[in-house]
Design an enzyme around this catalytic site. Structure first.
Site, mmCIF file in Angstrom:
data_model
loop_
_atom_site.group_PDB
_atom_site.id
_atom_site.type_symbol
_atom_site.label_atom_id
_atom_site.label_comp_id
_atom_site.label_asym_id
_atom_site.label_seq_id
_atom_site.Cartn_x
_atom_site.Cartn_y
_atom_site.Cartn_z
ATOM 1 N N TYR A 128 0.836 -1.197 0.000
ATOM 2 C CA TYR A 128 0.000 0.000 0.000
ATOM 3 C C TYR A 128 0.874 1.251 0.000
ATOM 4 C CZ TYR A 128 -3.719 3.220 1.433
ATOM 5 O OH TYR A 128 -4.616 4.259 1.495
ATOM 6 N N TYR A 129 1.977 1.206 0.759
ATOM 7 C CA TYR A 129 2.923 2.323 0.812
ATOM 8 C C TYR A 129 3.454 2.653 -0.580
ATOM 9 C CZ TYR A 129 7.568 4.416 1.636
ATOM 10 O OH TYR A 129 8.686 5.205 1.598
ATOM 11 N N PHE A 130 3.869 1.642 -1.331
ATOM 12 C CA PHE A 130 4.391 1.882 -2.673
ATOM 13 C C PHE A 130 3.315 2.444 -3.592
ATOM 14 C CE2 PHE A 130 7.762 -1.124 -1.364
ATOM 15 C CZ PHE A 130 8.861 -0.367 -1.732
ATOM 16 N N LYS A 133 2.821 6.126 -2.666
ATOM 17 C CA LYS A 133 3.956 6.927 -3.124
ATOM 18 C C LYS A 133 3.850 7.201 -4.625
ATOM 19 C CE LYS A 133 7.270 7.778 -0.743
ATOM 20 N NZ LYS A 133 7.570 8.941 0.142
#
Length: 217
Positions: A128-130, A133
């Protein structure tokens, strides 16, 4: 140069602030606590107390004032989805809108290489972070600001070596935060680089030379 750093207490933000101050630049930042503000003030850095997630666009624009450039180096580092969205996603969009409101044209975003850790089995929160970003990269690249997106490879706390590999596409390895900060400082002082996405990895090219090589003719 007058620079405002979001994420000034982080590894990259702190190293960047020190480098800019050594060059004679004025540095501002956003911190959450008064003790952080006082510590930065002792080193000649002007800090505003505020929580990026809770501030309005208007409050953030007021904090920016009339600086020359905004550097967004804050990040959740793949924590909970709620924090990731608030900082890495909504935080970037809010800062872009605040920059417009404050009349600040230059905006530099420290992002992440999209293929980072692809050889690993990542959990849902890191995936989810990627995704967030990348979404922030898209939002900034579609803005009318004079933007620059820097995507470093895996960040480590090793001493900087002063040489890098910098370009539109780079392999993913690892790089010292000190070398990322040094590269950012050079990029900020190269006004001919703008509206570009650059990827950054450890390499053999001196940082000043690597930055000059990415100036569009």
């Amino acid at each position: 140069m007058d620079v405002f750093i979001i994420g000034i207490t982080g590894g990259i933000g702190d190293a960047l602030a020190r480098r800019l101050r050594s060059r004679g630049d004025t540095v501002h930042g956003l911190v959450r606590r008064d003790d952080q503000r006082a510590a930065l003030a002792a080193h000649g850095v002007r800090a505003t107390i505020g929580d990026l997630a809770g501030m309005t666009v208007e409050e953030l624009a007021a904090a920016f004032g009339g600086v020359d450039v905004i550097v967004f180096s804050a990040g959740s580092n793949g924590g909970s989805k709620e924090v990731t969205q608030a900082i890495d996603g909504d935080g970037v969009v809010k800062a872009v809108n605040a920059a417009r409101l404050a009349g600040v044209e230059r905006f530099v975003l420290v992002s992440v290489l999209p293929e980072a850790w692809r050889e690993r089995s990542l959990g849902d929160e890191v995936e989810y972070y990627f995704a967030v970003k990348k979404s922030a990269d898209v939002a900034l690249s579609r803005s009318d600001l004079n933007w620059l997106i820097l995507r470093p490879s895996l960040l480590v706390d090793d001493p900087g070596i002063g040489t890098v590999s910098l370009g539109p596409a780079e392999f993913h390895g690892q790089i010292a935060r000190e070398d990322v900060a040094a590269t950012l400082a050079e990029l900020l002082h190269e006004p001919r680089i703008g509206r570009q996405i650059l990827e950054l990895n450890t390499g053999s090219t001196p940082i000043q030379e690597a930055v000059r090589a990415n100036v569009r003719s």
